[in-house]
Design an enzyme around this catalytic site. Structure first.
Site, mmCIF file in Angstrom:
data_model
loop_
_atom_site.group_PDB
_atom_site.id
_atom_site.type_symbol
_atom_site.label_atom_id
_atom_site.label_comp_id
_atom_site.label_asym_id
_atom_site.label_seq_id
_atom_site.Cartn_x
_atom_site.Cartn_y
_atom_site.Cartn_z
ATOM 1 C CB SER A 157 -2.653 9.319 6.486
ATOM 2 O OG SER A 157 -2.042 10.384 5.785
ATOM 3 C CE1 TYR A 182 -3.420 6.976 1.813
ATOM 4 C CE2 TYR A 182 -2.876 9.185 2.584
ATOM 5 C CZ TYR A 182 -2.684 7.820 2.634
ATOM 6 O OH TYR A 182 -1.770 7.283 3.511
#
Length: 367
Positions: A157, A182
């Protein structure tokens, strides 16, 4: 490099999810065999997940409207639309189930897209991210190790860049200062993948996704949140008072990059210098790429484009910056360009038009 025209048997995790669904469909259309798995959790509206599976020809034994759909854990469902597609409801953290999957299916390649997504939700429920993104990815790596799968592609990501403000973000930049759990789990995935590339020769390629949007997108992402609010006469939440930008990337461009990586597994960098190491490659078969549109756009321009597609202005509620978020993202995709000739081609107005068209059709069908 995979021989041109060779058909692969590919495990795609997260096929009830946004990117996984689109990738599975494109692979099936070109003739590959795809085994898809997903735990179909309720992080967001499961009707959307059922809709994606149905579009892939995967339907449970139940009939009737989508709210009655159920899939039994561990059962293989054959697609009614794609003869070479099978779906199994399975959680990545189920060690025994994942091991059995690898043992019985004999994959040529694995694409790990299943994950607990969402920066903001990671502030509320960090344990979910450890189970899915760390334990789950460990099970995938072990499956590849023990059952001879050398070709692994996995989702990282843009969130891993964290506090880094040097733009555009380069895969050679430091990524040591994450600002959400995350992001921390995605950085961990990169480190775990390198370890298995080094120890076991798994050809591991990580893709750092930048703000993906398009039809069948997630309801917790800006396009869906804004469109739903505008159509239902609710104010949209505009964080950091609109002073944000993102490298918005259309789903078709993301899938194009994914397929290039699947067809060209990571190789050892024979020029890699341990005294001056390139972070994005290794003496092991390991590679990192940014995958984005290579063109950041302001949040206000994005909102304006949605307004134009809907033919309706948004009421805006300007708010401070949220914890765990970043002001701007901008992908340097020169790695994909240099290695594979990757070129994102979808203009924002065209991508948003397609998203709005799908949104109206899908949610009208649920009424």
């Amino acid at each position: 490099m995979i021989a041109k025209g060779k058909k692969l048997k590919i495990l795609v995790t997260g096929t009830a999810g946004f990117i996984g669904y689109h990738l599975a469909k494109k692979l099936l259309q070109r003739g590959d065999e795809v085994v898809g798995i997903d735990n179909i959790n309720d992080y967001y509206d499961v009707n959307l997940k059922y809709g994606r599976l149905k579009d892939l020809g995967i339907e449970s034994q139940n009939t009737g409207n989508s709210t009655s759909v159920e899939y039994e854990e561990g059962i293989a469902y054959k697609s009614t639309q794609y003869p070479k597609h099978t779906f199994i409801k399975l959680d990545l953290s189920n060690n025994q189930g994942i091991n059995e999957l690898f043992k019985t299916q004999k994959f040529d390649a694995v694409v790990n897209l299943a994950a607990q997504a969402g920066v903001r939700y990671s502030l509320e429920n960090p344990q979910a991210y450890i189970q899915s993104n760390i334990v789950g990815f460990m099970n995938i790596l072990e499956g590849c190790r023990h059952y001879g799968v050398k070709n692994l592609c996995y989702a990282s990501s843009s969130s891993v860049y964290g506090l880094n403000q040097s733009q555009p973000f380069k895969t050679t930049d430091s990524t040591e200062h994450q600002v959400s759990m995350y992001a921390a789990t995605k950085k961990s995935n990169e480190m775990m993948a390198h370890t298995y590339a080094h120890l076991y020769g798994i050809q591991a390629t990580g893709l750092r996704f930048f703000t993906v949007y398009g039809p069948w997108g997630r309801p917790d992402m800006a396009p869906m949140l804004f469109t739903d609010a505008i159509l239902n006469d609710r104010a949209i939440k505009v964080f950091n008072h609109g002073k944000m930008s993102r490298d918005f990337t259309y789903i078709d461009d993301i899938v194009d990059g994914l397929i290039k990586v699947i067809d060209n597994p990571a190789q050892e960098n024979t020029q890699w210098d341990a005294e001056n190491p390139d972070i994005s490659s290794s003496a092991a078969p390991y590679k990192l790429y940014n995958i984005g549109n290579n063109t950041p756009l302001s949040l206000m321009k994005f909102i304006e484009t949605i307004e134009d597609a809907l033919g309706k202005k948004a009421e805006k509620n300007y708010l401070p910056m949220q914890d765990g978020d970043v002001v701007s993202t901008y992908a340097d995709v020169s790695g994909l360009i240099d290695d594979f000739g990757y070129k994102p081609e979808t203009e924002l107005k065209d991508g948003i038009f397609e998203f709005v068209r799908w949104y109206r059709e899908f949610y009208e069908s649920l009424k």
